[in-house]
Design a protein around this motif. Structure first.
Motif, PDB file in Angstrom:
ATOM      1  N   ARG A  28       6.369  63.848 -24.482  1.00 60.18           N
ATOM      2  CA  ARG A  28       6.175  62.509 -25.043  1.00 60.18           C
ATOM      3  C   ARG A  28       7.505  61.868 -25.410  1.00 60.18           C
ATOM      4  O   ARG A  28       7.769  60.698 -25.077  1.00 60.18           O
ATOM      5  N   ASP A  29       8.359  62.626 -26.097  1.00 60.02           N
ATOM      6  CA  ASP A  29       9.656  62.092 -26.516  1.00 60.02           C
ATOM      7  C   ASP A  29      10.547  61.805 -25.307  1.00 60.02           C
ATOM      8  O   ASP A  29      11.330  60.847 -25.315  1.00 60.02           O
ATOM      9  N   PHE A  30      10.433  62.646 -24.282  1.00 63.60           N
ATOM     10  CA  PHE A  30      11.190  62.458 -23.041  1.00 63.60           C
ATOM     11  C   PHE A  30      10.853  61.106 -22.411  1.00 63.60           C
ATOM     12  O   PHE A  30      11.746  60.334 -22.054  1.00 63.60           O
ATOM     13  N   VAL A  31       9.584  60.798 -22.309  1.00 69.12           N
ATOM     14  CA  VAL A  31       9.168  59.529 -21.715  1.00 69.12           C
ATOM     15  C   VAL A  31       9.547  58.361 -22.626  1.00 69.12           C
ATOM     16  O   VAL A  31      10.098  57.343 -22.166  1.00 69.12           O
ATOM     17  N   ALA A  32       9.282  58.504 -23.918  1.00 66.43           N
ATOM     18  CA  ALA A  32       9.516  57.409 -24.865  1.00 66.43           C
ATOM     19  C   ALA A  32      10.987  57.031 -24.971  1.00 66.43           C
ATOM     20  O   ALA A  32      11.323  55.871 -25.242  1.00 66.43           O
TER      21      ALA A  32
END
Length: 330
Positions: free
Chosen positions: A210-214
């Protein structure tokens, strides 16, 4: 000088892929059979910290049942983030060891009387980063745990721990989230669709995905793959490739590890399990440019340099990466 490694505990939460583990822990809590030393093997970014925070909240609650009441003084202090009987420890920096001074501090906290007359709860993250003396010191506390004190140890992998520490804990290996479950959760959290490789790159760690995409990681990952594959095919752009890999280190090297594994799968005809399906042309190009033996050698060397950079934090990342790139094709 003592190590300053006390960190704030995270917001408690049980993510869907941990519901089975949590149900078992609730049963142990209800039967008053919860162990004094628990070891959880789960990846960073899996939500393991939130799960353990949930456990601490319930265990410290005055109700002493399988859920927290949310109203007692313990719960109120926990919600405010300043419960005095939970101690959360982790290395100061990624790759840094937890030293003997930090463990001695933990031992003193374990022996102290609870400030609120209840249990004490001690969490040690990255327990695999304990130095030898620190690990031996912790072992003594695990062998004879103080009354009313609970230890929870978090690790990425059981393989890197002393067998004596493992043998004195109740060991739990967290299940990985199914790809479909993880993808659905990430898309709901971000309110947007995400490609399959965003989940595959962080398999077992949906929060990290999630953090990677965000954070724009999809674009960064694309740049890394394009730069590396161009260098392998054409043997040009060395300095540009070094700059890209260093700029996105350490994630860039993890991405390339997945990419090279996909190259191996491609060469072996196992295309259905490739993570980089979105970059299949680049995978095929690198697979055609290198032999299977060369890819194996590259992967081994990559994993070795990752370990070196993690253990020896003073190494020149740019120099180490450049030496690895120059070895391609040898």
């Amino acid at each position: 000088m003592s190590d300053k490694i006390t960190v704030a505990y995270p917001t408690p939460c049980v993510y869907p892929w941990f519901e089975g583990v949590w149900a078992h822990w609730q049963q142990l809590l209800m039967r008053a059979r919860f162990p004094h030393a628990l070891l959880l093997a789960a990846l960073p970014g899996s939500g393991r910290r939130a799960l353990v925070s949930q456990l601490a909240k319930v265990r410290l609650c005055s109700d002493q049942s399988d859920s927290a009441c949310g109203h007692c003084h313990h719960c109120q202090l926990f919600a405010a983030g300043n419960h005095p009987d939970i101690h959360w420890l982790a290395p100061e920096k990624p790759g840094k060891q937890i030293g003997i001074d930090a463990v001695r501090k933990v031992q003193r906290q374990a022996l102290e009387t609870s400030q609120l007359g209840g249990a004490r709860f001690i969490v040690i993250e990255c327990v695999e980063r304990l130095g030898e003396a620190a690990a031996n010191a912790l072992l003594k506390s695990l062998e004879e745990p103080p009354s009313g004190c609970y230890f929870v140890l978090l690790t990425d992998s059981l393989d890197s721990l002393l067998a004596t520490i493992i043998s004195r804990c109740s060991v739990w290996k967290a299940p990985q989230a199914e790809a479909e479950t993880a993808k659905a959760w990430i898309e709901q959290a971000l309110q947007r669709s995400v490609p399959d490789h965003a989940v595959g790159l962080y398999r077992g760690a949906p929060l990290a995905a999630r953090d990677f995409v965000a954070s724009g990681g999809l674009d960064h990952h694309h740049i890394v793959v394009e730069s590396f594959s161009t260098y392998v095919r054409e043997r040009t752009g060395l300095f540009d490739t070094i700059e890209v890999l260093v700029a996105h280190y350490p994630a860039s090297l993890n991405w390339l590890s997945h990419f090279l594994l996909d190259v191996l799968k491609w060469r072996q005809g196992v295309e259905q399990s490739i993570v980089h399906r979105h970059h299949h042309q680049r995978v095929a190009e690198v697979a055609n440019a290198l032999t299977t033996q060369q890819v194996h050698s590259l992967l081994r060397a990559l994993h070795q340099l990752q370990r070196q950079l993690q253990i020896h934090t003073g190494l020149n990342t740019e120099l180490v990466v450049s030496q690895w790139l120059l070895s391609i094709g040898e």
